[in-house]
Design a protein around this motif. Structure first.
Motif, short mmCIF file in Angstrom:
data_model
loop_
_atom_site.label_atom_id
_atom_site.label_comp_id
_atom_site.label_asym_id
_atom_site.label_seq_id
_atom_site.Cartn_x
_atom_site.Cartn_y
_atom_site.Cartn_z
N HIS A 46 -89.73 -79.33 54.93
CA HIS A 46 -89.33 -77.90 54.91
C HIS A 46 -88.24 -77.64 53.77
O HIS A 46 -87.06 -78.34 54.07
N TRP A 57 -86.45 -68.01 58.36
CA TRP A 57 -87.29 -67.17 57.87
C TRP A 57 -86.77 -66.16 56.81
O TRP A 57 -86.11 -65.28 56.99
N HIS A 96 -92.50 -68.60 54.04
CA HIS A 96 -92.61 -67.18 54.21
C HIS A 96 -91.97 -66.25 53.21
O HIS A 96 -92.33 -65.03 52.77
N TYR A 141 -98.45 -76.84 52.16
CA TYR A 141 -98.27 -75.66 52.75
C TYR A 141 -98.01 -74.69 51.96
O TYR A 141 -97.11 -74.48 51.26
N TRP A 180 -102.17 -76.91 54.50
CA TRP A 180 -101.66 -76.52 55.71
C TRP A 180 -101.33 -74.98 55.44
O TRP A 180 -100.74 -74.40 54.70
N ALA A 184 -98.47 -67.22 61.08
CA ALA A 184 -97.28 -66.90 61.33
C ALA A 184 -96.88 -65.52 60.44
O ALA A 184 -97.11 -65.46 59.31
N GLU A 226 -94.87 -75.89 69.17
CA GLU A 226 -94.18 -76.62 68.04
C GLU A 226 -93.04 -77.45 68.64
O GLU A 226 -92.15 -78.03 68.07
N ASP A 269 -97.05 -80.45 65.50
CA ASP A 269 -95.86 -80.30 64.58
C ASP A 269 -94.56 -79.76 65.60
O ASP A 269 -94.58 -79.28 66.51
N TRP A 276 -86.44 -75.60 61.31
CA TRP A 276 -87.62 -76.26 60.48
C TRP A 276 -86.88 -76.69 59.00
O TRP A 276 -87.04 -77.33 58.30
#
Ligand code: FUL
Length: 493
Positions: A46, A57, A96, A141, A180, A184, A226, A269, A276
């Motif tokens: 990440h 986020w 995101h 991802y 991936w 979410a 998670e 995960d 993350w």
């Protein structure tokens, strides 16, 4: 129940041909799913504006100028992965917040408007190249939820945008082994209809070797939490039609479904740190915690996807590397020596009879899943025996099924023979799948047997291992506690 002998064994008919393998029981994995399963552990990366803004986020409103790693080195990420047993690496090409780690043609919100390499950098390219050079598999991802992109919420426009970006990722960077995505989305965010069927067809067309991960497959399913933990019962069989991306019944995903018509194995995960993304204030989990997660993911028929987030200089931090090394040393020290290696195996029966070496019990001591023991058909007792010249002490059992023939075992247990010559049960298990690891208090014996109590079809066993794990402190079977060799983050030093 006794092991067969030359006299009790049923020989195959007078035919001089060997008995063919049994019929696989459906569903069975695709070659892409098998290759995914063999990789056992993947490293998640990440990385993005959140790394610099101390967030998880991102809102999608952080200025691109925040993205400025001073020493980014994707070869370091790949080296850390490879040296510590991760054969696959998956990058958040877009999280995101909508910021793209590659110079997408369809937005300015990407590395090209950042100060990093004066806007000429491409993280996906650098990682793809480093991974290819090291022989590490690559996954990407691409977050469906995009908090920056203005078309988000408009069905046609955003799906075109997403598929355009997916096409860039799957056509510019060579072989991609995993795509991936997830459902979410924050509460109260714009409604959005994703055209999953179109996406999935496109992905499979552009990258035929890739598996697609999401909460509900189609190829790989989220394990339902998670924390990196699969169910103690964990089927790769699953009904895709019973799951919906973004609205999963996590209990169903956790356990899978012995009656499921689709092969959709579980990926577990979890992050090495609480978040993350990297945060200066957070520290990694201990190697012992990772070992525990290994037993509960890889040891329960899942794949461990461990997130190791690079810091704001663009490197994996030293303390994370230290923990990963210790984790790797722990696994090597426990699993590099199968104590069953020199045992004498036998079985309740052998497909084709004792003279048929293809399905004999000795197959369970050959590494890999392609050679396996198979019992004769129409039996109700199924057991594998291991005889040792000297008593062995162990506390870990490893069992593997040849999953290319379908997942079969529903219940099993392990017995050891005590000094009086009686069988004593050590532990029960349910599913096996690609790999089951069970940890229990130390036992000592020179005779052990694996009994399969219930199976969807004739059980097939491809590997049996027994090991001693001196680090996970469970005491021994007589109730006294075994010595703890381990203090947090001080393994094997
Ligand atoms: C979730 C995301 O919301 C988290 O930020 C993280 O990326 C995790 C792996 O998946 O769905």
């Amino acid at each position: 129940m006794f092991p067969e002998t030359q006299f009790s064994a049923s020989f195959s008919s007078s035919s001089s041909h060997p008995k063919p393998p049994p019929i696989p029981i459906l569903p069975i994995p695709t070659s892409q799913q098998l290759s995914w399963q063999f990789s056992e552990m993947a490293m998640f990366i990440h990385f993005g504006p959140n790394t610099f803004t101390d967030s998880e986020w991102g809102t999608g409103r952080a200025d691109s100028s925040v993205f400025n790693p001073t020493a980014l080195n994707a070869s370091q990420w790949v080296r850390v992965a490879k040296e510590n047993g991760f054969s696959r690496i998956i990058l958040t090409a877009k999280h995101h917040d909508g910021f793209c780690l590659w110079p997408s043609e369809y937005t300015d919100y990407s590395v090209k408007s950042s100060p990093w390499k004066n806007g000429n950098g491409d993280v996906v390219f650098e990682l793809a190249e480093a991974a290819r050079n090291a022989g590490v598999q690559l996954g990407l991802y691409l977050s469906p939820w995009d908090r920056h992109e203005p078309t988000y919420g408009k069905t046609l426009e955003y799906n075109e945008y997403y598929m355009g970006q997916m096409t860039e990722l799957l056509t510019r960077y060579g072989n991609i082994k995993e795509v991936w995505l997830d459902g979410a989305k924050g509460e109260g965010e714009k409604d959005m209809e994703y055209l999953f069927d179109n996406w999935f067809s496109l992905i499979h067309q552009l990258q035929p070797e890739a598996v697609i991960f999401s909460d509900a497959g189609p190829d790989i399913r989220w394990v339902g939490n998670e924390n990196g933990v699969a169910g103690t019962t964990c089927w790769s069989c699953f009904n895709r039609s019973a799951a919906k991306i973004g609205d999963t019944d996590t209990k169903y995903s956790h356990v899978g479904d012995p009656y499921g018509h689709d092969w959709v194995p579980a990926e577990c995960d979890v992050s090495i740190r609480p978040g993350w993304f990297w945060h200066a204030s957070q520290v990694p989990k201990s190697a012992m915690t990772l070992l525990d997660l290994y037993y509960k993911s890889v040891g329960r028929n899942g794949l461990l996807l461990l997130n190791v987030p690079p810091n704001s200089s663009g490197l994996i931090s030293d303390e994370d590397i230290q923990v990963l090394r210790e984790f790797s040393e722990l696994r090597n020290s426990i699993f590099s020596h199968n104590l069953a290696k020199n045992a004498l195996p036998s079985a309740s029966s052998t497909r084709g009879g004792l003279c048929d070496s293809q399905f004999g019990s000795h197959r369970v001591l050959e590494e890999g899943i392609h050679a396996y023991w198979a019992p004769n058909g129409n039996q109700s007792d199924w057991a594998l025996y291991l005889n040792f010249q000297e008593p062995v002490t162990f506390n870990v059992l490893q069992v593997q099924e040849p999953i290319h023939m379908g997942q079969r075992v529903m219940e099993f247990h392990l017995d050891v023979m005590n000094e009086k010559g009686d069988w004593k049960k050590v532990i029960n298990g349910t599913t096996v799948g690609y790999q089951r690891l069970l940890l229990f208090p130390n036992v000592q014996s020179s005779r052990i047997r694996l009994v399969i109590d219930k199976s969807r079809a004739d059980p097939l066993i491809s590997y049996l291992g027994i090991y001693i794990d001196p680090y996970s402190n469970l005491g021994n079977i007589y109730g006294t506690s075994s010595k703890s060799y381990f203090k947090s983050s001080q393994v094997l030093r």
